[in-house]
Write a protein that holds these residues in place. Structure first.
Motif, mmCIF file in Angstrom:
data_model
loop_
_atom_site.group_PDB
_atom_site.id
_atom_site.type_symbol
_atom_site.label_atom_id
_atom_site.label_comp_id
_atom_site.label_asym_id
_atom_site.label_seq_id
_atom_site.Cartn_x
_atom_site.Cartn_y
_atom_site.Cartn_z
ATOM 1 N N ARG A 162 21.350 -3.160 -3.722
ATOM 2 C CA ARG A 162 20.382 -4.248 -3.577
ATOM 3 C C ARG A 162 21.144 -5.490 -3.138
ATOM 4 O O ARG A 162 22.324 -5.600 -3.379
ATOM 5 C CB ARG A 162 19.699 -4.511 -4.934
ATOM 6 N N HIS A 163 20.458 -6.392 -2.528
ATOM 7 C CA HIS A 163 21.164 -7.629 -2.178
ATOM 8 C C HIS A 163 20.988 -8.606 -3.324
ATOM 9 O O HIS A 163 20.010 -9.345 -3.319
ATOM 10 C CB HIS A 163 20.596 -8.280 -0.935
ATOM 11 N N VAL A 164 21.865 -8.599 -4.268
ATOM 12 C CA VAL A 164 21.713 -9.592 -5.324
ATOM 13 C C VAL A 164 22.460 -10.860 -4.920
ATOM 14 O O VAL A 164 23.403 -10.828 -4.130
ATOM 15 C CB VAL A 164 22.207 -9.088 -6.694
ATOM 16 N N VAL A 182 33.148 -6.894 -7.561
ATOM 17 C CA VAL A 182 33.462 -8.297 -7.782
ATOM 18 C C VAL A 182 33.854 -8.968 -6.468
ATOM 19 O O VAL A 182 33.579 -10.151 -6.245
ATOM 20 C CB VAL A 182 34.578 -8.418 -8.837
ATOM 21 N N ALA A 183 34.491 -8.191 -5.590
ATOM 22 C CA ALA A 183 34.863 -8.758 -4.294
ATOM 23 C C ALA A 183 33.639 -8.966 -3.411
ATOM 24 O O ALA A 183 33.611 -9.846 -2.562
ATOM 25 C CB ALA A 183 35.859 -7.838 -3.595
ATOM 26 N N GLN A 184 32.615 -8.150 -3.632
ATOM 27 C CA GLN A 184 31.457 -8.198 -2.750
ATOM 28 C C GLN A 184 30.393 -9.200 -3.196
ATOM 29 O O GLN A 184 29.687 -9.761 -2.380
ATOM 30 C CB GLN A 184 30.842 -6.796 -2.672
ATOM 31 N N TYR A 185 30.301 -9.399 -4.490
ATOM 32 C CA TYR A 185 29.278 -10.303 -5.014
ATOM 33 C C TYR A 185 29.923 -11.426 -5.814
ATOM 34 O O TYR A 185 30.932 -11.215 -6.481
ATOM 35 C CB TYR A 185 28.294 -9.549 -5.913
ATOM 36 N N HIS A 186 29.310 -12.566 -5.761
ATOM 37 C CA HIS A 186 29.733 -13.646 -6.630
ATOM 38 C C HIS A 186 29.530 -13.211 -8.067
ATOM 39 O O HIS A 186 28.422 -12.823 -8.450
ATOM 40 C CB HIS A 186 28.924 -14.908 -6.349
ATOM 41 N N THR B 41 36.840 -11.133 2.857
ATOM 42 C CA THR B 41 36.333 -10.516 1.636
ATOM 43 C C THR B 41 35.384 -11.463 0.914
ATOM 44 O O THR B 41 35.112 -11.314 -0.249
ATOM 45 C CB THR B 41 37.477 -10.178 0.672
ATOM 46 N N ARG B 42 34.919 -12.429 1.642
ATOM 47 C CA ARG B 42 33.996 -13.391 1.038
ATOM 48 C C ARG B 42 32.752 -12.663 0.555
ATOM 49 O O ARG B 42 32.143 -11.893 1.300
ATOM 50 C CB ARG B 42 33.617 -14.405 2.107
ATOM 51 N N PRO B 43 32.353 -12.876 -0.687
ATOM 52 C CA PRO B 43 31.162 -12.195 -1.184
ATOM 53 C C PRO B 43 29.970 -12.466 -0.290
ATOM 54 O O PRO B 43 29.643 -13.601 0.006
ATOM 55 C CB PRO B 43 30.958 -12.831 -2.556
ATOM 56 N N SER B 44 29.337 -11.409 0.150
ATOM 57 C CA SER B 44 28.237 -11.568 1.080
ATOM 58 C C SER B 44 26.919 -11.180 0.442
ATOM 59 O O SER B 44 25.873 -11.604 0.866
ATOM 60 C CB SER B 44 28.468 -10.678 2.293
ATOM 61 N N GLY B 45 26.988 -10.345 -0.576
ATOM 62 C CA GLY B 45 25.760 -9.871 -1.164
ATOM 63 C C GLY B 45 25.073 -8.814 -0.314
ATOM 64 O O GLY B 45 23.994 -8.364 -0.630
ATOM 65 N N ALA B 48 28.171 -3.339 2.466
ATOM 66 C CA ALA B 48 29.263 -3.379 3.427
ATOM 67 C C ALA B 48 29.009 -2.400 4.566
ATOM 68 O O ALA B 48 29.260 -2.710 5.720
ATOM 69 C CB ALA B 48 30.573 -3.059 2.730
#
Lengths: 375, 375
Positions: A162-164, A182-186, B41-45, B48
């Motif tokens: 999901r795009h959280v 953790v790298a992908q989402y804040h 690697t900026r969190p994109s939500g 990938a």
DNA sequence: CTGAAAGCGCTTACAG
DNA sequence: CTGAAAGCGCTTACAG
């Protein structure tokens, strides 16, 4: 291609969307059965009215509707804006988050991964987070790991699909896909850090110092000998509390034998079982518990043994569970500011979303002495 | 149009998607600032890897990939299937629920609207629901209404903006948009029905009968006179419990004066304040409380007044809060089967999704007598 | 068995 | 100020 345009024009003229030829899930429904929406009110799970409906009724393009609902400062005449706004109200139109999300917008959907929702302290934090996110127009997906790495990985996988807009982890465990998520989402960790991850955003208290303070309290009150039931050492929080305890006791020259220390999981039952063992082997004047949940279990063990709390034996917990003042007034504990946990976690997540850096936010705690039950 | 095709071919040749010219949220970032994904690697939500990436690497169309991940029985050769499957694993591809949802598929996202997550009984039900939904590959959106109609409407609005596959409402209140939401989504009410809605799906116990049983217990034990602190009458559950109490007392010829009855909200504080008032005016031998939360508050009021529970005064609650055996062993209560609540609610929702009819599922309860604290 | 294409509900750069 | 169009990630009827 022109054929499509024809279909569209026709459709618009009829004030009907052209039906896509796709009939999803049609295979699930035996031929001859009633069509899905015969009743007209059959729950569909889809928004009843779309941006297209609003545009059609308003005689404008969907682009204009979009501009209005997103409150774009420019690009719409005041007259059109007012008209569309009232139309939105009238039709009870709510933009689909799904459509927005797919388009690349923020979903305002946040995930909270929690190790145990039965712990009322965690439930209280969840509640605060949920309330504040709602206030900001967001919603919260709740996941429960039960302190299990595989379950946590499954939660993270679902989050990944999901795009959280952000992720809170209240008491994380180490797990395979934690680093990648953790790298992908804040992400903001709450109450427990995962040290192997390097720099992360964290909200918590200084557990080491707090445990030392508790020891001072115990020693001053001469509540010795002391039995210890600490939490699992895979938790950095539990480990810090134990280290604080050990160091402080050591400095004060108070011995602690191996038999006086036990490791329990973070549950009432864990506290109960280990307290029973401890109480069998020695007459303690106090029990230091790694969490209030553990302390509740220890309380039951004391009661069953006929020990009066706090007269015969003192119990020291950790967390400041909001239940204490009602049902466990006898408990000495370290009150962590769970309300601030929520607000600071949200603030830090917002900061990350705006490009801010990872920070450890260490909040102040209180030492709470138990009462004699109000009598 | 041909130009687009050219761009696509070029892009495919370069193994790159053509970037859409849209730059969402670009206006938020001052010109000259770093571009959003400089770090890589900026969190994109965002997921990938998409279905398109898998298709490209596999040298097939996205249709084929879709067929593989959805386990369509036909339409893919075993060889292709195996190749794509391993590619999916390798690339760690997870289909986006957002894309699926927009396409009209089920989202496997369920919403739980709960009136108060701080109530550990409700938290326990939430936990059971969440766990079972996770087991089935679903996730749960959690909403908290705090017993407030406006907040509940806001929750329902958020639910409306997402395609949820189903909705559980644990202790609903009446609110403007409830009826419409219930018509739009498969909904199961838990523990509290909204009678004005007509026929709905419901999971609960027979509160009226349970309250009558409690009265029998009280009368047999001669725990009289009795004070009553019931829950708010807008709740059908609270109202039924009060009716059962009144009817049973009446049949047994036991008088209940108006001054002996008080209505509290479903909170510990409510129970506390009203118990204090009651205890001031008469010497009761028992307090009947509309919920365990109310009972916890009453307990504190008793303690503060120097009354020993259960020796001086008995407290009767309602719910069978899982906390009781640890922290409130003195409490007499009606244990509702919260684990079955969760499983039956899920079963009923599944039935609705398959075209089943609304049902009221009334589960059995237990009467639990409090102990003397294990001593 | 496989792919091209349509379309779900949106947002936004671009062109008028 | 306004609209046509592209495209986000998917699924599926249709055509080969």
């Amino acid at each position: 291609m022109p054929e499509l345009s024809e279909r569209w024009k026709l459709a618009l003229a009829m004030d009907r969307k052209p039906k896509t030829p796709l009939r999803p899930q049609a295979h699930r429904r035996p031929a001859g059965d009633l069509p899905p929406d015969t009743t007209g009110t059959r729950p569909s799970g889809k928004p009843a009215v779309t941006i297209r409906d609003v545009a059609r009724h308003g005689g404008v393009s969907i682009a204009t509707v979009s501009r209005v609902i997103n409150n774009e400062a420019q690009g719409v005449s005041p007259k059109t804006r007012a008209r569309i706004q009232s139309l939105v109200k009238e039709l009870n139109y709510r933009p689909s988050r799904i459509g927005q999300a797919l388009r690349g917008q923020a979903t305002d959907t946040y995930a909270l991964v929690i190790s145990n929702i039965q712990n009322s302290l965690y439930a209280a934090i969840a509640w605060e987070l949920e309330r504040r996110l709602n206030d900001g127009g967001g919603v919260m997906l709740l996941f429960n790991t039960n302190e299990n790495a595989d379950l946590q990985d499954r939660c993270l996988a679902e989050i990944n699909a999901r795009h959280v807009s952000g992720l809170f982890i209240l008491c994380a465990v180490e797990s395979r896909s934690l680093r990648q998520t953790v790298a992908q989402y804040h992400t903001v960790f709450i109450n427990r850090r995962v040290t192997s991850l390097g720099e992360t955003s964290f909200v918590g208290v200084d557990d080491y110092a707090a445990a030392r303070d508790v020891v001072s309290m115990i020693v001053e009150a001469r509540h010795l000998p002391l039995g210890v039931i600490h939490g699992p050492l895979y938790s950095d929080t539990s480990a810090s509390r134990l280290r604080g305890l050990r160091d402080a006791l050591h400095e004060k020259g108070i011995p602690l034998e191996a038999g006086d220390i036990r490791e329990a999981d973070l549950s009432m039952d864990g506290g109960y079982r280990h307290a029973r063992e401890l109480l069998r082997q020695k007459t303690y004047r106090a029990l230091f518990c790694g969490s209030d949940q553990i302390a509740y279990g220890a309380y039951r063990a004391c009661c069953e043994r006929g020990l009066a709390v706090p007269d015969d034996i003192q119990i020291y917990g950790f967390d400041g569970n909001p239940l204490n003042e009602w049902l466990a007034p006898w408990l000495n504990t370290v009150r962590i500011p769970h309300t601030s946990f929520a607000s600071e976690a949200i603030r830090q997540l917002a900061s990350l979303r705006e490009g801010g850096v990872h920070r450890s936010i260490i909040l102040p705690y209180d030492i709470v002495a138990g009462s004699m039950n109000g009598r």
